[in-house]
Design a protein around this motif. Structure first.
Motif, mmCIF file in Angstrom:
data_model
loop_
_atom_site.group_PDB
_atom_site.id
_atom_site.type_symbol
_atom_site.label_atom_id
_atom_site.label_comp_id
_atom_site.label_asym_id
_atom_site.label_seq_id
_atom_site.Cartn_x
_atom_site.Cartn_y
_atom_site.Cartn_z
ATOM 1 N N THR A 8 26.960 42.433 -24.846
ATOM 2 C CA THR A 8 26.543 43.718 -24.361
ATOM 3 C C THR A 8 26.702 43.896 -22.854
ATOM 4 N N SER A 9 27.803 43.394 -22.382
ATOM 5 C CA SER A 9 27.691 43.254 -20.969
ATOM 6 C C SER A 9 28.379 44.394 -20.127
ATOM 7 N N ARG A 79 24.679 36.386 -21.107
ATOM 8 C CA ARG A 79 23.928 36.643 -20.179
ATOM 9 C C ARG A 79 24.225 37.041 -18.738
ATOM 10 N N GLY A 80 25.612 37.140 -18.567
ATOM 11 C CA GLY A 80 26.121 37.783 -17.163
ATOM 12 C C GLY A 80 27.386 36.913 -16.967
ATOM 13 N N PRO A 81 28.181 37.513 -16.206
ATOM 14 C CA PRO A 81 27.853 38.739 -15.470
ATOM 15 C C PRO A 81 28.083 40.104 -16.097
ATOM 16 N N ASP A 320 16.774 34.691 -17.596
ATOM 17 C CA ASP A 320 16.842 35.984 -17.610
ATOM 18 C C ASP A 320 18.226 36.486 -17.563
ATOM 19 N N ILE A 321 18.749 37.520 -17.442
ATOM 20 C CA ILE A 321 20.056 38.322 -17.184
ATOM 21 C C ILE A 321 20.421 37.606 -15.796
ATOM 22 N N GLN A 322 21.711 37.555 -15.594
ATOM 23 C CA GLN A 322 22.115 37.264 -14.268
ATOM 24 C C GLN A 322 23.354 38.062 -14.083
ATOM 25 N N PRO A 323 23.395 39.500 -13.755
ATOM 26 C CA PRO A 323 24.394 40.237 -13.757
ATOM 27 C C PRO A 323 25.565 40.014 -12.786
ATOM 28 N N ASP A 324 25.274 39.162 -11.582
ATOM 29 C CA ASP A 324 26.426 38.665 -10.487
ATOM 30 C C ASP A 324 26.630 37.331 -10.795
ATOM 31 N N TRP A 325 26.415 36.517 -12.190
ATOM 32 C CA TRP A 325 26.668 35.402 -12.299
ATOM 33 C C TRP A 325 28.032 34.631 -11.930
ATOM 34 N N ARG A 326 28.391 33.931 -11.051
ATOM 35 C CA ARG A 326 29.552 33.658 -10.462
ATOM 36 C C ARG A 326 30.301 32.446 -11.353
ATOM 37 N N LEU A 327 31.298 32.346 -11.786
ATOM 38 C CA LEU A 327 31.673 31.504 -12.650
ATOM 39 C C LEU A 327 31.919 30.011 -12.129
ATOM 40 N N GLU A 328 31.903 29.823 -10.682
ATOM 41 C CA GLU A 328 31.831 28.628 -9.890
ATOM 42 C C GLU A 328 30.627 28.063 -10.463
#
Length: 336
Positions: A8-9, A79-81, A320-328
């Motif tokens: 549901t991102s 979980r994100g982004p 918790d959720i991590q809306p700005d989770w970087r793939l790196e």
């Protein structure tokens, strides 16, 4: 191993069941009609729709997959982004199911799921992940080990399609309707720029191209409608050439013979044809995600979780959720 995935991102409410690398069910409820009136995704509208749909979508996936929650081995969720309020709906559902039935909970990176949604052979590859929210090039020396080479510095390719469609008076989402119009137009009618094509790095930019289209539309005035197909074809070609040239250049630079492409824009027929032509010429293997798994979906989430869990990955206990989770941040984790 049977995994329930939940996604549901953004603006698709999706759930899927996978087992042993096979998709047993995939339920996706799109919100396109709700956001079309705004010309783009409205976070508050998206989260409200997720709340309305999530129970039914999960129930549909479980029913079609012929599995009861107690028979699952794990529950996986994005979980994100993504949009914070949208992510919360899926994560809350996943946490509730995992707690009720005593199942492990696997938080999945949305872009990593896209990355591995292509049928990649063993060995090194370069991946193009291109969608409405993201455009990036990734180098993977092996499956599971990857690093981001570059990404968009402004608009993603899919976002540019949506914004150009809006300025042309075309409906949302812009990608399919521009592709349809472009099929009737001359792609060389307008000489639009190819931003960052020769930038010396692996980043992308599409805001300048969008501005060039707006300027041209203004100059055309009342002739815009008569030149609609040419405008769409010329814009689409500019985007496609940048994506293709930088992807092939990265593959050559890192001496890989395999290219993987995923994300919503990977459905674009012009992009597919251009990449197929170039890869055939260069003797490279080209792997596209299936069109039904290009846009956001829970099957890719569940498949990635299954692959990682089967290799001994231990999901974190507290997250918790991590809306700005970087793939790196995923590149140093265990190989899968």
């Amino acid at each position: 191993m049977r995994i329930l995935g939940i996604e549901t991102s953004c603006d698709e409410t999706s759930a899927a069941v996978v087992a042993d690398g096979c998709v047993l069910s995939s339920a996706v409820s799109s919100q396109v009609d709700f956001h079309a009136v705004y010309g783009g995704v409205v976070p508050e509208v998206a989260s409200r729709q997720h709340l309305k749909l999530i129970d039914a979508v999960v129930r549909q996936a479980l029913t079609q997959g012929r599995v009861h929650p107690r028979e699952l081995d794990a529950v996986a969720v994005t979980r994100g982004p993504g949009l914070p309020s949208a992510l919360l709906v899926g994560v809350a559902m996943a946490k509730g199911l995992a707690a009720r039935y005593g199942k492990p909970l696997a938080p999945v990176h949305h872009l990593e799921a896209h990355l591995y949604s292509s049928p990649i052979d063993s060995g090194a590859f370069v991946a193009l992940v291109v969608s409405g929210g993201h455009t990036m090039l990734i180098h993977a020396p092996h499956i599971g080990g990857h690093r981001v080479l570059g990404s968009t510095v402004d608009d993603a390719a899919g976002e540019a399609f949506d914004k150009v469609a809006q300025m042309l008076g075309l409906p949302y989402p812009g990608g399919p309707v521009i592709e349809l119009q472009a099929a009737q137009g001359n792609p060389r009618a307008f000489d639009f720029p190819r931003p960052m094509l020769h930038s010396g790095d692996w980043n992308f930019s599409f805001s300048g191209l969008k501005t060039a289209v707006r300027r041209t539309v203004g100059l055309l005035g009342g002739d815009k409608t008569a030149r609609m197909a040419d405008l769409c074809a010329s814009f689409q070609l500019a985007v496609v050439e940048v994506l293709v040239e930088k992807t092939l250049a990265a593959a050559k630079k890192f001496r890989v013979r395999q290219i993987a492409v995923s994300g919503g824009v990977a459905c674009n027929g012009s992009l597919r044809q251009a990449l197929e032509k170039r890869c055939q010429r260069e003797g490279m293997r080209l792997r596209f995600a299936e069109k039904k798994y290009c846009t956001d979906n829970a099957a890719m989430v569940a498949l990635l979780a299954e692959r990682k869990l089967s290799q001994g990955w231990l999901p974190p206990d507290d997250w918790d959720i991590q809306p700005d989770w970087r793939l790196e941040s995923r590149s140093t984790e265990m190989s899968i």
